[in-house]
Design an enzyme around this catalytic site. Structure first.
Site, short mmCIF file in Angstrom:
data_model
loop_
_atom_site.label_atom_id
_atom_site.label_comp_id
_atom_site.label_asym_id
_atom_site.label_seq_id
_atom_site.Cartn_x
_atom_site.Cartn_y
_atom_site.Cartn_z
N HIS A 1 0.87 -1.28 -0.06
CA HIS A 1 0.12 0.14 0.00
C HIS A 1 1.01 1.19 0.08
O HIS A 1 2.13 1.27 0.45
CB HIS A 1 -0.98 -0.09 1.09
CG HIS A 1 -0.36 0.00 2.61
ND1 HIS A 1 0.44 -1.09 3.05
CD2 HIS A 1 -0.07 0.88 3.52
CE1 HIS A 1 0.60 -0.76 4.21
NE2 HIS A 1 0.68 0.40 4.63
N HIS B 1 1.09 5.22 1.06
CA HIS B 1 0.63 6.72 1.64
C HIS B 1 0.71 7.75 0.94
O HIS B 1 1.70 8.16 0.28
CB HIS B 1 1.38 6.68 3.08
CG HIS B 1 1.13 5.40 4.04
ND1 HIS B 1 0.21 5.59 4.87
CD2 HIS B 1 2.04 4.44 4.08
CE1 HIS B 1 0.43 4.62 5.56
NE2 HIS B 1 1.51 3.69 4.90
#
Length: 127
Positions: free
Chosen positions: A78, A80
């Site tokens: 993932h 940010h």
């Protein structure tokens, strides 16, 4: 889109978002096929532009951690998206650079190690 964009449930600041690839089964970015990484970062660029425009941010940090020692706490890939503002005091900054420029011997040693690692990875991919 190859990814989904969501708000971080525990944001470091207002507008902190995550971009998560739809492709499953990857704990870190190094385990992803290059094409999948490319698709992910196409979506990262789009979500970053949306967050920046929506909030009027003067900058964006794009952070992607790989492995526990890097700060990764959730072991799926993932990215940010962290909006930044003048004088926001968020503190996501690198320490000062080295006082002296990297010398040729040190650079050569590192590049030799990198080239050996690249050859080893290539050999593993070919087998």
């Amino acid at each position: 889109a190859y990814s989904i964009g969501i708000l971080d449930a525990f944001p470091v600041c207002r507008g902190h978002a995550l971009v998560i690839p739809k492709a499953k089964g990857y704990a870190n970015i190094m385990s992803m096929p290059p094409e999948t990484v490319g698709h992910l970062f196409q979506d990262v660029a789009r979500v970053s532009a949306i967050v920046q425009k929506a909030l009027g941010a003067s900058g964006i940090n794009i952070v992607q951690n790989n492995g526990k020692s890097s700060g990764q706490e959730v072991f799926h890939v993932h990215v940010h998206i962290i909006p930044r503002f003048k004088d926001d005091e968020l503190g996501l900054r690198f320490p000062p650079s080295a006082k002296e420029m990297l010398n040729a011997d040190s650079a050569g040693e590192l590049l030799t190690s990198f080239n050996e690692a690249a050859a080893s990875l290539k050999e593993a991919e070919d087998n």
